[in-house]
Enzyme design. Structure first.
Site, mmCIF file in Angstrom:
data_model
loop_
_atom_site.group_PDB
_atom_site.id
_atom_site.type_symbol
_atom_site.label_atom_id
_atom_site.label_comp_id
_atom_site.label_asym_id
_atom_site.label_seq_id
_atom_site.Cartn_x
_atom_site.Cartn_y
_atom_site.Cartn_z
ATOM 1 N N GLY A 88 0.831 -1.207 0.000
ATOM 2 C CA GLY A 88 0.000 0.000 0.000
ATOM 3 C C GLY A 88 0.863 1.253 0.000
ATOM 4 O O GLY A 88 0.511 2.285 0.566
ATOM 5 N N LEU B 196 1.555 3.486 -2.101
ATOM 6 C CA LEU B 196 1.095 4.706 -2.793
ATOM 7 C C LEU B 196 -0.119 5.316 -2.102
ATOM 8 O O LEU B 196 -0.694 6.287 -2.584
ATOM 9 C CB LEU B 196 0.766 4.393 -4.256
ATOM 10 C CG LEU B 196 1.925 3.828 -5.083
ATOM 11 C CD1 LEU B 196 1.504 3.650 -6.535
ATOM 12 C CD2 LEU B 196 3.155 4.740 -4.993
ATOM 13 N N GLY B 197 -0.488 4.758 -0.971
ATOM 14 C CA GLY B 197 -1.668 5.252 -0.235
ATOM 15 C C GLY B 197 -1.345 6.467 0.622
ATOM 16 O O GLY B 197 -0.230 6.996 0.587
ATOM 17 N N GLN B 198 -2.339 6.875 1.434
ATOM 18 C CA GLN B 198 -2.194 8.115 2.223
ATOM 19 C C GLN B 198 -1.023 8.008 3.202
ATOM 20 O O GLN B 198 -0.225 8.939 3.313
ATOM 21 C CB GLN B 198 -3.494 8.384 3.003
ATOM 22 C CG GLN B 198 -3.472 9.713 3.747
ATOM 23 C CD GLN B 198 -4.569 9.877 4.774
ATOM 24 O OE1 GLN B 198 -5.257 8.931 5.152
ATOM 25 N NE2 GLN B 198 -4.727 11.086 5.256
ATOM 26 N N ARG C 188 -1.018 -0.905 -8.016
ATOM 27 C CA ARG C 188 -0.891 -0.215 -9.311
ATOM 28 C C ARG C 188 0.333 0.673 -9.248
ATOM 29 O O ARG C 188 0.820 0.986 -8.172
ATOM 30 C CB ARG C 188 -2.144 0.638 -9.583
ATOM 31 C CG ARG C 188 -2.249 1.927 -8.725
ATOM 32 C CD ARG C 188 -3.602 2.103 -8.126
ATOM 33 N NE ARG C 188 -3.707 3.380 -7.389
ATOM 34 C CZ ARG C 188 -3.240 3.535 -6.148
ATOM 35 N NH1 ARG C 188 -2.597 2.553 -5.541
ATOM 36 N NH2 ARG C 188 -3.370 4.675 -5.507
ATOM 37 N N TYR D 40 -15.145 -2.787 8.256
ATOM 38 C CA TYR D 40 -13.810 -2.257 8.521
ATOM 39 C C TYR D 40 -13.421 -2.525 9.977
ATOM 40 O O TYR D 40 -12.313 -2.972 10.257
ATOM 41 C CB TYR D 40 -13.804 -0.762 8.239
ATOM 42 C CG TYR D 40 -12.488 -0.053 8.412
ATOM 43 C CD1 TYR D 40 -12.296 0.815 9.488
ATOM 44 C CD2 TYR D 40 -11.453 -0.216 7.497
ATOM 45 C CE1 TYR D 40 -11.096 1.495 9.641
ATOM 46 C CE2 TYR D 40 -10.257 0.478 7.647
ATOM 47 C CZ TYR D 40 -10.086 1.332 8.716
ATOM 48 O OH TYR D 40 -8.903 2.014 8.862
ATOM 49 N N LYS E 52 -10.478 -4.755 11.525
ATOM 50 C CA LYS E 52 -9.432 -4.207 12.384
ATOM 51 C C LYS E 52 -9.316 -4.998 13.693
ATOM 52 O O LYS E 52 -8.222 -5.283 14.169
ATOM 53 C CB LYS E 52 -9.684 -2.721 12.651
ATOM 54 C CG LYS E 52 -9.442 -1.840 11.432
ATOM 55 C CD LYS E 52 -8.011 -1.982 10.921
ATOM 56 C CE LYS E 52 -7.771 -1.231 9.632
ATOM 57 N NZ LYS E 52 -6.426 -1.488 9.071
#
Ligand code: VAH
Length: 316
Positions: free
Chosen positions: A6, A8-10, A34, A139, A143
């Site tokens: 992940g 390229l995520g926040q 991606r 979600y 978690k």
């Protein structure tokens, strides 16, 4: 070598750059489902990886001989609630694959949990580190399951797993995708662009928030902490700010006096927000590894608005 999913995520897009700064560009293998034309891809090793592909995950980890796995790839709360089966497959399937890589290669391991791991039955004010966790969102189920699974891999297999229950994270580098707390990030951008914002979260809805630099620092601090001091592992409550939409608007008006906040509540994301705590107790993180955020609502707001202006100028 550190493998980040992940990337390229926040969180990933900032954590990778910070880790490369700290440990060297070649020491951080960034992966994401991606590829994008950005500094994470150009400043060091990058691989396309779908974390649901266990074989590819394992072969990449072996190819780079990683000693740390930082697993960030996931669907956030609102997107997960809209696609619960997909969320289970990505959030839990990806996590199991990541933990298996960590077990087989005996790596250190980090994955974020969230205030979303608490539910309607959890005490809302100063939510304790150890308390009831029966979230009613996919979600949240992901978690809580993730926290239990990471503790299990520590107890059963000795994998050095560590995690943080993140609040809403505010950042200007990469916009969050599909979260419930994203309204706060959008408010800053639209305050700059339009001097107005219409919030999908209602007035008086308090949630924990933190500026991304504090989140990145907390991850590195936790991963470098002496494991003999850790009473908890998955996952520590961490937060810096408890705020509702009107609090962000008031802080923004110190810089943009005519900023207008209006509301158009989205029932789906409002319901998620109302199932979460209003404020969480972070004493365990402070006591066990010295957690201390640097930004409060005022200083975060000042920096966010300055950085968004800079970004707009550079992109112009
Ligand atoms: C979300 N930003 O909104 C994430 C985070 C606590 C919020 O988990 O889903």
């Amino acid at each position: 070598k550190i493998l980040v999913t992940g990337a390229l995520g926040q969180i990933g897009s900032e954590l990778v750059m910070k880790l490369r700064q700290e440990y060297g560009d070649a020491s951080v293998v960034a992966t994401d489902v991606r590829k994008q034309d950005c500094e994470v891809v150009h400043s060091g090793p990058f691989e396309i990886l779908d974390v649901q592909n266990a074989g590819h995950f394992a072969s990449l980890a072996k190819e780079y001989n990683v000693d740390t796995v930082i697993h960030l790839a996931a669907l956030l709360s609102a997107k997960a609630e809209a696609n619960p089966q997909l969320a289970w497959n990505i959030n839990m399937g990806g996590l199991v694959n990541a933990l298996e890589v960590a077990r087989e290669m005996n790596t250190q391991f980090f994955t974020p949990s969230s205030i979303g791991a608490f539910g309607p039955g959890t005490p809302k004010d100063q939510t304790p580190q150890d308390t009831i966790q029966r979230p009613n969102t996919m979600y949240g189920v992901n978690k809580v399951s993730g926290e239990l699974l990471c503790d299990y891999y520590y107890e059963k297999f000795g994998v050095d797993t560590r995690g943080l229950r993140f609040p809403g994270l505010i950042s200007y580098v990469t916009k969050p995708g599909g979260g419930t707390t994203d309204y706060a990030v959008e408010m800053y951008y639209e305050a700059k662009e339009k001097r107005a914002y219409t919030s999908y979260i209602g007035a008086g809805t308090y949630m924990d928030m933190m500026y991304m630099p504090d989140a990145i620092q907390a991850i590195i601090q936790l991963m470098e902490a002496d494991s003999s001091r850790l009473v908890h592992r998955n996952a520590f409550n961490v937060s810096a700010i408890s705020a509702a939409p009107e609090d962000f608007a008031e802080a923004i008006r110190h810089h943009i006096p005519d900023f207008q906040l209006t509301y158009d509540v989205d029932p789906a994301r409002q319901a998620i927000a109302e199932s979460w705590p209003d404020s969480i107790d972070c004493r365990a993180a402070k006591d066990e590894w010295g957690f201390k955020p640097n930004y409060d609502l005022q200083t975060m707001t000042k920096d966010m608005l300055e950085k968004i202006s800079l970004k707009a100028t550079n992109e112009a």
